[in-house]
Design a protein around this motif. Structure first.
Motif, short mmCIF file in Angstrom:
data_model
loop_
_atom_site.label_atom_id
_atom_site.label_comp_id
_atom_site.label_asym_id
_atom_site.label_seq_id
_atom_site.Cartn_x
_atom_site.Cartn_y
_atom_site.Cartn_z
N LYS A 61 0.82 -1.22 0.00
CA LYS A 61 0.00 0.00 0.00
C LYS A 61 0.85 1.27 0.00
O LYS A 61 0.42 2.32 -0.47
CB LYS A 61 -0.91 0.02 1.24
N GLY A 62 2.01 1.19 0.60
CA GLY A 62 2.89 2.36 0.65
C GLY A 62 4.28 1.94 1.07
O GLY A 62 4.47 0.88 1.68
N ASP A 107 2.00 7.88 4.83
CA ASP A 107 1.52 9.00 4.00
C ASP A 107 1.21 8.51 2.59
O ASP A 107 0.15 8.83 2.02
CB ASP A 107 2.61 10.09 3.91
N GLY A 148 -1.88 6.67 2.56
CA GLY A 148 -3.06 7.39 3.03
C GLY A 148 -3.59 6.82 4.33
O GLY A 148 -4.80 6.80 4.58
N LEU A 149 -2.68 6.36 5.18
CA LEU A 149 -3.08 5.75 6.45
C LEU A 149 -2.41 6.45 7.61
O LEU A 149 -1.54 7.31 7.42
CB LEU A 149 -2.67 4.26 6.45
N THR A 150 -2.82 6.10 8.81
CA THR A 150 -2.15 6.61 10.01
C THR A 150 -1.69 5.43 10.85
O THR A 150 -2.04 4.27 10.58
CB THR A 150 -3.11 7.46 10.88
#
Lengths: 364, 259
Positions: free
Chosen positions: B26-27, B50, B53-55
């Motif tokens: 995903k990243g 980032d 799009g997650l924390t």
């Protein structure tokens, strides 16, 4: 006995000398300690004195192992000035050369004694050769330290037999998972025998074995630790922290010279010769690769080890010559191995610790 | 949906990978480690989050790897880079047999068994020879950017032999070669050859099983990869982002740890 009660080599040496006792410094590896005990002399083994190499560098090539280097450093630093003799067993070329260096060029403060072990394969004459070596050493010890007291040899052989029983008990309990101590404690206690007189050491060892927990050692992967000696100390601590269970060892300074049939009754020299010839296979005694390989596989089978960690002192030729073939044979037998090249008394370091940890992950 | 992170804190770069439960990437991030491993790990993780799009709250489990793995308090588990590189490479190339990872501070050859598990491995000792650090020192001495080494090496019409594998002695040798006006690209190719010879010698201990994958920062150097393939006589595949293979493996380990 708690391992914390075990006093250091230096403290014990001072106490022994303070009490008027005689000391003979002994370089690695196999020697007839019973003869020294019989003379009332304390053998003080020199394996890995914790000194920063400085002066020794000026006498040795860079490719000489740290056991020899540290031993020479101890000598040059005056650490052997107060001993009655220095014994050099003929273990390897480097130690043989160290003996020549000390004797011929460095004006030793005490007489140098030499002991030549026969090398395998042991022919029929090996026993006679060993007995002759014992007789020669006996004459030298008498010249330096005076004659044996009455019953000196008989007492020494009794100590030897008792120590053999205790070492065997420690190793067999550990292999069976019935000795709940880690590698660091195990070797700290067993190395007490390198510098303590059996009169003091036997009760300590008996007390430790009686008080050591029956379980609670490492629960992780079982390994055989092979190499020269259980050093550097942080290697053992790392093994403990990573949860390894050292089920047995194949170390020159430990099981390869401690676990052998104790001297029997009859002529003491013959009995000592038979014990020497029955020691486990060792690179420094010229044992064949096949004998060493079968021995290692047997240790692994008996203790349920999943792999072998070779902790080899850098530039130790006898060990390094055997290593590739041993590893190949172990691999064919389904026993993975890991090699760490170490210098005695030098920290293991992050990369070696990572390799150990990865080895554990690989075995799991 | 639960997400999982792997953080690989290396000596030069800290890398992170975020995956879903199905293993989909995903990243990811590749950042400089700098002087503080914990901060570097967190910066790498945040950069990867980032991109995804997650924390951090979206993460179910984090595994840390690399030489700085012990300094990552937010990781639930620490696993060596050897196991993580093996699993990461297996995820990217299911037919992988051998991983050659040359990082900033160490180099390793890993032979894989079933399911991306390590069957055997060999890793360099303390010496910097045959590592990214060696090339970094030499690039600085030659005034060439790290990213340009591969291009220059591939374009070289000849090669200068570098006799020393020691970083310190090789640096002196390079100074002498430059003083004699040897072409820089040929010196670089010689340096690459010395790295390749050093690492290839390690493979002798465990053997090479195709397919061979290269990972780590040095895998971005096409000159080294070409010489390695020539030296070993095999084709070598390089992942699109070879620096995150360890982090990806760690993320996959995180999925396993959480189950």
């Amino acid at each position: 006995m708690s391992p914390s009660e075990l006093i250091s080599r230096g403290e014990y040496f001072s106490q022994w000398r303070g009490g008027g006792g005689q000391v003979c410094a002994v370089f690695p590896a196999q020697y007839p300690r019973e003869l020294l005990w019989a003379h009332g002399v304390l053998p003080m083994e020199v394996w890995d004195p914790p000194l920063a190499p400085a002066r020794a560098q000026g006498h040795l090539q860079p490719y000489i192992c740290s056991v020899v280097r540290q031993g020479l450093e101890l000598f040059l630093a005056g650490g052997l000035d107060d001993v009655g003799a220095i014994l050099f067993p003929h273990t390897c070329d480097s130690l043989q050369n160290l003996a020549s260096l000390v004797e011929d060029y460095l004006d030793p403060p005490a007489p140098s004694l030499f002991f030549y072990n026969p090398k395998a394969p042991f022919a029929a004459a090996a026993k006679g050769f060993y007995v002759a070596q014992l007789q020669t050493l006996e004459r030298e010890l008498t010249r330096v330290f005076g004659p044996q007291p009455p019953e000196g040899m008989a007492r020494a052989l009794e100590w030897s037999r008792r120590l053999s029983e205790l070492y065997a008990q420690a190793y067999s309990r550990r292999a069976a998972g019935e000795l709940g101590v880690g590698a660091a404690e195990f070797y700290r206690v067993l190395r007490g025998g390198e510098y303590m007189h059996p009169r003091d050491y036997i009760p300590l060892l008996e007390g430790w074995l009686a008080s050591a927990p029956a379980n609670g050692g490492g629960q992780g992967q079982g390994i055989i630790l092979s190499g020269v000696l259980p050093s550097p100390p942080d290697l053992l601590e790392t093994l403990d922290e990573l949860g390894f269970r050292v089920v047995h060892d194949d170390l020159i300074s430990m099981s390869r010279r401690l676990l052998y049939p104790p001297p029997g009754e009859g002529d003491p020299y013959e009995a000592l010769a038979e014990s020497f010839l029955s020691m486990p296979p060792c690179s420094t005694r010229g044992s064949s690769l096949s004998e060493r390989l079968e021995w290692l596989k047997g240790l692994a089978r008996a203790g349920g080890a999943q792999g072998v960690v070779f902790s080899v002192v850098k530039f130790c030729e006898p060990e390094l010559f055997d290593l590739p073939e041993l590893r190949r044979g172990l691999k064919e037998a389904g026993l993975p191995s890991l090699v760490l090249e170490v210098d005695v008394n030098q920290e293991v370091g992050g990369q070696a610790a990572t390799r150990l940890e990865a080895f554990g992950e690989m075995l799991s | 949906m639960s997400y999982f992170a792997g953080i690989d804190v290396g000596s030069l770069s800290s890398d992170a990978a975020i995956i879903g439960q199905d293993g989909d990437l995903k990243g990811w991030s590749v950042t400089e480690t700098g002087p503080h491993s914990t901060n570097a790990a967190e910066a790498a993780l945040d950069a990867a989050l980032d991109m995804a799009g997650l924390t951090r709250d979206d993460l179910a489990f984090v595994v840390a790897t690399g030489y700085g793995r012990a300094a990552v308090p937010l990781a639930g588990k620490k696993i060596t880079e050897i196991s993580c590189h093996a699993l990461g490479a297996y995820a990217l190339f299911p037919d992988v047999g051998t991983v050659i990872d040359i990082g900033g501070q160490d180099s390793k050859v890993i032979r894989l068994g079933e399911g991306g598990k390590v069957a055997d491995f060999v890793m360099n000792d303390k010496c910097a020879a045959g590592t990214g650090r060696f090339l970094e020192v030499m690039a600085a001495k030659l005034g060439v950017g790290l990213d340009d080494l591969g291009r220059l090496s591939l374009a070289a019409q000849g090669e200068v032999s570098i006799s020393s594998v020691c970083t310190v002695f090789a640096e002196s040798e390079v100074v002498s070669l430059v003083a004699k006006n040897h072409p820089i690209d040929q010196v670089i190719k010689g340096l690459h050859r010395s790295v390749v010879n050093r690492v290839a010698a390690m493979t002798g201990n465990i053997g090479i099983t195709p397919r061979v994958i290269m990972s780590g920062g040095v895998a971005k150097n096409a000159g080294v990869v070409a010489l390695m393939a020539e030296r070993l006589g095999v084709d070598i595949a390089v992942p699109q982002e070879p620096q995150i293979v360890g982090a990806l493996g760690a993320a996959l380990m995180a999925v396993r740890a959480a189950l």
